[in-house]
Scaffold this motif. Structure first.
Motif, PDB file in Angstrom:
ATOM      1  N   PRO A 176       0.842  -1.199   0.000  1.00 32.06           N
ATOM      2  CA  PRO A 176       0.000   0.000   0.000  1.00 32.06           C
ATOM      3  C   PRO A 176       0.875   1.247   0.000  1.00 32.06           C
ATOM      4  CG  PRO A 176      -0.120  -1.120   2.112  1.00 32.06           C
ATOM      5  CD  PRO A 176       0.713  -1.979   1.207  1.00 32.06           C
ATOM      6  N   GLU A 177       0.400   2.282  -0.669  1.00 32.83           N
ATOM      7  CA  GLU A 177       1.133   3.539  -0.693  1.00 32.83           C
ATOM      8  C   GLU A 177       0.975   4.256   0.630  1.00 32.83           C
ATOM      9  OE1 GLU A 177       0.053   5.950  -4.014  1.00 32.83           O
ATOM     10  OE2 GLU A 177       0.247   4.273  -5.426  1.00 32.83           O
ATOM     11  N   LYS A 178       2.001   5.050   0.968  1.00 38.17           N
ATOM     12  CA  LYS A 178       1.915   5.863   2.175  1.00 38.17           C
ATOM     13  C   LYS A 178       0.820   6.894   1.973  1.00 38.17           C
ATOM     14  CE  LYS A 178       6.663   5.435   3.642  1.00 38.17           C
ATOM     15  NZ  LYS A 178       7.888   6.120   4.008  1.00 38.17           N
ATOM     16  N   PRO A 179       0.105   7.244   3.035  1.00 37.40           N
ATOM     17  CA  PRO A 179      -0.933   8.263   2.882  1.00 37.40           C
ATOM     18  C   PRO A 179      -0.315   9.582   2.457  1.00 37.40           C
ATOM     19  CG  PRO A 179      -0.785   7.502   5.164  1.00 37.40           C
ATOM     20  CD  PRO A 179       0.229   6.747   4.376  1.00 37.40           C
ATOM     21  N   ASP A 180      -1.028  10.290   1.633  1.00 33.81           N
ATOM     22  CA  ASP A 180      -0.584  11.605   1.204  1.00 33.81           C
ATOM     23  C   ASP A 180      -0.463  12.494   2.441  1.00 33.81           C
ATOM     24  OD1 ASP A 180      -0.146  14.026   0.026  1.00 33.81           O
ATOM     25  OD2 ASP A 180      -1.937  13.987  -1.220  1.00 33.81           O
ATOM     26  N   ALA A 181       0.580  13.305   2.474  1.00 34.80           N
ATOM     27  CA  ALA A 181       0.814  14.171   3.632  1.00 34.80           C
ATOM     28  C   ALA A 181      -0.379  15.073   3.916  1.00 34.80           C
ATOM     29  CB  ALA A 181       2.059  15.015   3.392  1.00 34.80           C
ATOM     30  N   VAL A 182      -1.080  15.470   2.874  1.00 36.62           N
ATOM     31  CA  VAL A 182      -2.218  16.353   3.057  1.00 36.62           C
ATOM     32  C   VAL A 182      -3.410  15.600   3.638  1.00 36.62           C
ATOM     33  CG1 VAL A 182      -3.772  17.952   1.870  1.00 36.62           C
ATOM     34  CG2 VAL A 182      -1.386  17.840   1.214  1.00 36.62           C
ATOM     35  N   ILE A 193      -9.683  22.682  16.000  1.00 33.21           N
ATOM     36  CA  ILE A 193      -9.243  21.760  14.934  1.00 33.21           C
ATOM     37  C   ILE A 193      -8.007  22.331  14.250  1.00 33.21           C
ATOM     38  CG2 ILE A 193      -9.873  20.622  12.757  1.00 33.21           C
ATOM     39  CD1 ILE A 193     -12.798  20.673  13.746  1.00 33.21           C
ATOM     40  N   LEU A 194      -7.987  23.642  14.039  1.00 30.81           N
ATOM     41  CA  LEU A 194      -6.806  24.282  13.463  1.00 30.81           C
ATOM     42  C   LEU A 194      -5.603  24.075  14.376  1.00 30.81           C
ATOM     43  CD1 LEU A 194      -5.337  26.082  11.402  1.00 30.81           C
ATOM     44  CD2 LEU A 194      -6.153  28.052  12.719  1.00 30.81           C
ATOM     45  N   THR A 195      -5.794  24.273  15.662  1.00 31.93           N
ATOM     46  CA  THR A 195      -4.707  24.074  16.623  1.00 31.93           C
ATOM     47  C   THR A 195      -4.215  22.635  16.588  1.00 31.93           C
ATOM     48  OG1 THR A 195      -5.672  25.794  18.023  1.00 31.93           O
ATOM     49  CG2 THR A 195      -4.040  24.352  19.042  1.00 31.93           C
ATOM     50  N   ASP A 196      -5.128  21.678  16.476  1.00 31.61           N
ATOM     51  CA  ASP A 196      -4.728  20.262  16.373  1.00 31.61           C
ATOM     52  C   ASP A 196      -3.931  20.006  15.098  1.00 31.61           C
ATOM     53  OD1 ASP A 196      -5.995  19.684  18.769  1.00 31.61           O
ATOM     54  OD2 ASP A 196      -7.783  18.819  17.829  1.00 31.61           O
ATOM     55  N   ASN A 197      -4.386  20.557  13.960  1.00 27.57           N
ATOM     56  CA  ASN A 197      -3.642  20.417  12.701  1.00 27.57           C
ATOM     57  C   ASN A 197      -2.234  20.972  12.845  1.00 27.57           C
ATOM     58  OD1 ASN A 197      -5.675  19.226  11.108  1.00 27.57           O
ATOM     59  ND2 ASN A 197      -6.438  21.187  10.388  1.00 27.57           N
ATOM     60  N   PHE A 198      -2.134  22.160  13.426  1.00 30.64           N
ATOM     61  CA  PHE A 198      -0.852  22.827  13.618  1.00 30.64           C
ATOM     62  C   PHE A 198       0.068  21.983  14.498  1.00 30.64           C
ATOM     63  CE2 PHE A 198       1.781  25.730  16.162  1.00 30.64           C
ATOM     64  CZ  PHE A 198       2.484  26.382  15.154  1.00 30.64           C
ATOM     65  N   ILE A 210       5.220  19.309   6.241  1.00 27.94           N
ATOM     66  CA  ILE A 210       5.260  20.635   5.623  1.00 27.94           C
ATOM     67  C   ILE A 210       3.932  20.990   4.957  1.00 27.94           C
ATOM     68  CG2 ILE A 210       6.378  22.016   3.818  1.00 27.94           C
ATOM     69  CD1 ILE A 210       8.934  20.361   4.452  1.00 27.94           C
ATOM     70  N   ALA A 211       3.306  20.031   4.281  1.00 26.46           N
ATOM     71  CA  ALA A 211       2.053  20.312   3.568  1.00 26.46           C
ATOM     72  C   ALA A 211       0.964  20.768   4.537  1.00 26.46           C
ATOM     73  CB  ALA A 211       1.601  19.085   2.787  1.00 26.46           C
ATOM     74  N   ARG A 221       7.268  28.681   5.648  1.00 31.60           N
ATOM     75  CA  ARG A 221       7.435  27.399   4.952  1.00 31.60           C
ATOM     76  C   ARG A 221       8.924  27.067   4.766  1.00 31.60           C
ATOM     77  NH1 ARG A 221       4.014  28.433   1.570  1.00 31.60           N
ATOM     78  NH2 ARG A 221       5.323  29.594   0.132  1.00 31.60           N
ATOM     79  N   ASP A 222       9.726  28.091   4.403  1.00 27.85           N
ATOM     80  CA  ASP A 222      11.164  27.871   4.199  1.00 27.85           C
ATOM     81  C   ASP A 222      11.852  27.443   5.493  1.00 27.85           C
ATOM     82  OD1 ASP A 222      10.826  28.542   1.552  1.00 27.85           O
ATOM     83  OD2 ASP A 222      11.695  30.557   1.756  1.00 27.85           O
TER      84      ASP A 222
END
Length: 187
Positions: A25-31, A42-47, A56-57, A92-93
């Motif tokens: 199986p392929e690795k899940p997409d980072a996104v 939810i934003l805080t959890d994502n962060f 990075i994505a 991002r950099d």
């Protein structure tokens, strides 16, 4: 004619034998680790997950296109040009550089404790956190791996999703996130 049909079938079977092989199986997409941030939590959890896993994505998706970072005054004082126009691109950099200087499958530890929250309007608010960040970077030119401080995040909601529009950082007696960003943006 019968022999030709059998040979044709055998040839067809040989050609198609690779069609039904089982593969890894392929690795899940980072996104795919992104959860639509319909609530500020939810934003805080994502962060937090993105920082921990150096994704990075997902990390980049946490910020508005007009994002601004205001560094800790002590760090910014000696580096005014570096921090005066810090946008989502620099964010991002820096994060990409941190990831590149970390071991494969490295995990950071991030503990965010919300201390206050103020709504400006239904589509914008500010949140205050104290943080403890332990990085897994392998860069020997940066001694600390532990960063502590407080952060003020200004969140905005667009299309029913919350994003970070502004981030202000302040130290608490030792190295803070601004110091980490200063080091890794230059790498």
């Amino acid at each position: 004619m019968q022999m030709r049909s059998v040979l044709g079938l055998l040839l067809f079977a040989l050609l198609c034998s690779g069609c039904f092989n089982v593969r890894e199986p392929e690795k899940p997409d980072a996104v795919s680790e992104w959860t639509p941030p319909t609530q500020p939590s939810i934003l805080t959890d994502n962060f937090t997950k993105a920082v921990r896993t150096l994704n990075i994505a997902v990390y980049s998706r946490c910020f508005t296109p007009g994002f601004r970072f205001k560094a800790d005054p002590a760090t910014a004082g000696a580096n005014t040009a570096l921090f005066e126009n810090w946008t989502a691109a620099e964010e991002r950099d820096y994060f990409n550089s941190l990831k590149n200087k970390s071991a494969t499958n490295a995990l950071n530890l991030l503990d965010l404790t919300k201390t206050r929250e103020n709504f400006f309007r239904a589509d914008s608010l500010e949140q205050f956190f104290s943080y403890k960040l332990r990085t897994s970077h392998t860069d020997t030119t940066l001694k600390p791996h532990d960063f502590t401080g407080t952060m003020r995040l200004v969140l905005t909601r667009k299309n029913n999703e919350w994003l970070i529009a502004k981030w202000e950082d302040n130290r608490e007696n030792q190295a803070c996130w601004s110091d980490l960003k200063k080091h890794f943006i230059a790498r």
